[in-house]
Design an enzyme around this catalytic site. Structure first.
Site, PDB file in Angstrom:
ATOM      1  CE  LYS A 240      -3.834 -35.578 -95.096  1.00 30.96           C
ATOM      2  NZ  LYS A 240      -2.694 -35.053 -95.882  1.00 30.96           N
TER       3      LYS A 240
ATOM      4  CB  SER B 259      -3.349 -36.461 -99.467  1.00 28.60           C
ATOM      5  OG  SER B 259      -2.473 -35.849 -98.556  1.00 28.60           O
TER       6      SER B 259
ATOM      7  CB  SER C  63      -0.996 -33.089 -99.074  1.00 28.44           C
ATOM      8  OG  SER C  63      -0.953 -34.135 -99.994  1.00 28.44           O
TER       9      SER C  63
HETATM   10  N1  GLN Z   1       0.236 -35.458-104.255  1.00 28.83           N
HETATM   11  C1  GLN Z   1       1.524 -35.805-103.747  1.00 28.83           C
HETATM   12  C2  GLN Z   1       1.701 -37.282-103.728  1.00 28.83           C
HETATM   13  O1  GLN Z   1       0.864 -37.945-104.208  1.00 28.83           O
HETATM   14  C3  GLN Z   1       1.723 -35.162-102.410  1.00 28.83           C
HETATM   15  C4  GLN Z   1       1.073 -35.866-101.296  1.00 28.83           C
HETATM   16  C5  GLN Z   1       1.265 -35.187 -99.988  1.00 28.83           C
HETATM   17  O2  GLN Z   1       1.739 -34.048 -99.903  1.00 28.83           O
HETATM   18  N2  GLN Z   1       0.931 -35.887 -98.919  1.00 28.83           N
HETATM   19  O3  GLN Z   1       2.658 -37.803-103.253  1.00 28.83           O
END
Ligand code: GLN
Length: 475
Positions: free
Chosen positions: A75, A150, A174
């Protein structure tokens, strides 16, 4: 033989028998990236030359490395020395990482071939990979749909066979949620199992690196390399329960009499499409495999989304302060004063979601409001954690769908608050620091529903072993 369709174990065996070389496998993956990634957009930066150079070294070198010749993606919030790291943001469009994160160092030393850095929601804030400055990533199962986020680029790279395994991060889901949307496995270990050194921080007390693969076995093989205490990250503790996992010799009856908890509120929800029916199918399967399912009352879980967003934004706002055009990141071209330089650099460099979260975070941390919001949310986090710990005291793991919905249209105009609902089942594990993973149900009508197992801290082996048996039972 299609080299990009082999499992991690099959690759290892093929290398040992000299059926193919690391260079051949790397070339096959690069070819796939060239053919598919124009459409999928899983990668922000491709590292073809570095990958081929490493492949050549490995072909002349040591077979015994645990990830020998394994094609992998990272990532783009994970530092890889001398390679661009953007975090999906214009802010870091031209930032070249001067050092390796501990994760990168470990996969390099283990013999992996790094194919590139994957697309993500800007600074990991999101659940769709639509907030990236580098464009949407498409879901390889259906290119009209979001891949989740994400770590959507990481999940899409695995699902489109443009990487065999990938490292993502998980602050509120994520790693697991995009894995579930793309029909692959995603594992977030116990908080602190893997060093966060060199990984751009979103929310320190929630963040954990995680792994993705086509199977529990593949994702676990990568996880085993990453765990460990690291003197460069004082919150890292290592995790012996992961080190001792031995899926090859796992007893077939491992799931027998395992106690499985399902929160009552999850059963009462109006879940979208066939999420509920597939979840029920999964429950039945766990029962057939000998698991004892019990519905239990965890009242505080209904507050997870609100609590999460207050706490996470409270951590995000100060973490984003370093991107000011001076210490890090984009600097505006023209400015009259230092204040204007900060304002314009941040105004130009950050996207909408990031700005929104910085503003909310700063607001709720202000002197007048911290008591009403931030400190109150901290108390609720304590109650949620207590609920989870109580459930896990009497049960081996908590079972749920990974997401209350299936991947939606890339062009959907769902509000951000609606999209926040996508993480309702994944957040509790981050709140309590518990290990949690997503495993796909078999594909139905072109999509798969992810099933989530959440276990006790530092007993990651239990959920991983159970998920492996569950997965095998469909073969
Ligand atoms: N979707 C969640 C957020 O928007 C989690 C994001 C993540 O785990 N980095 O915060």
């Amino acid at each position: 033989m299609n080299l990009t369709e082999l499992s991690l174990e099959q690759l290892c065996q093929g290398y040992r028998k000299k059926d193919f070389s690391v260079t051949e496998v790397t070339r096959a993956y690069i070819k796939n990236i060239e053919e598919k990634d124009g459409e999928i957009n899983a990668y922000i930066t491709k590292t073809n030359d570095l990958a081929l150079k490493r492949a050549k070294e490995l072909d002349e070198g040591n077979f015994d490395l645990p990830l020998y010749g394994i094609p992998l993606s990272l990532k783009d919030n994970i530092s890889l020395k001398d390679v661009r790291m953007t975090c999906g943001s214009k802010m870091l469009e031209n930032y070249i990482s001067p050092y390796d994160s501990s994760v990168s160092k470990k996969v390099k030393e283990a013999g992996a071939v790094i194919l590139g850095k994957t697309n993500m929601d800007e600074f990991a804030m999101g659940a769709t990979t639509r907030s990236s400055y580098f464009g949407y990533t498409k879901n390889p199962l259906n290119t009209k749909l979001v891949p989740g986020g994400s770590s959507g680029g990481s999940a899409a790279s695995v699902a489109s066979n443009t990487a065999l395994v990938s490292v993502g991060t998980d602050t509120g889901g994520s790693t697991r949620q995009p894995a579930s949307y793309c029909g692959i496995v995603g594992i977030k270990p116990t908080y602190g199992s893997i060093s966060r050194y060199g990984i751009s921080t979103m929310a320190n007390t929630f963040d954990s690196p995680g792994t993705m693969g086509h199977s529990v076995e593949d994702a676990t093989s990568l996880l085993k390399i990453l765990v460990g205490r690291d003197k460069l990250d004082a919150t890292s503790l290592g995790n012996e329960s992961i080190e001792k996992i031995d899926l090859k010799n796992l007893d077939e009856t491992y799931l027998k009499n395992k106690k499985i908890a399902i929160p009552k509120i999850y059963m009462e929800m109006d879940l979208k499409e066939n999420v509920m029916s597939e979840f029920e199918r999964a429950i039945k399967k766990f029962q057939d495999l000998g698991g004892k399912v019990e519905i239990i009352d965890l009242p505080y879980l209904k507050y997870v989304i609100e609590t999460y967003h207050i706490l996470v934004n409270g951590e995000i706002a100060p973490n984003m302060a370093r991107f000011d055009g001076l210490r890090f990141g984009h600097r505006t071209k023209e400015y009259g004063s230092i204040e204007e330089m900060y304002r314009k650099s941040r105004g130009e460099g950050f996207g909408k979601e990031v700005k929104k979260r910085i503003m909310i975070g700063t607001h709720i941390l202000s002197l007048d409001l911290a008591e009403d919001y931030y400190y109150k949310a901290l108390k609720v986090r304590g109650l949620i954690k207590r609920d989870m710990d109580m459930a896990l005291k009497d049960h081996d793991f908590i079972l749920s769908p990974t997401s209350p919905m299936l991947p939606f249209e890339l062009e959907s105009n769902m509000s951000s608050v609606e999209v926040y609902q996508a993480d309702m089942f994944t957040i509790p594990a981050n709140m309590a620091g518990c290990p949690s993973l997503s495993i796909p149900m078999p594909i139905k009508d072109g999509l798969s529903v992810g099933i989530e197992l959440t276990g006790k801290r530092f007993e990651d082996d239990v959920i991983i072993n159970c998920a492996h048996i569950f997965e095998r039972s469909f073969k």
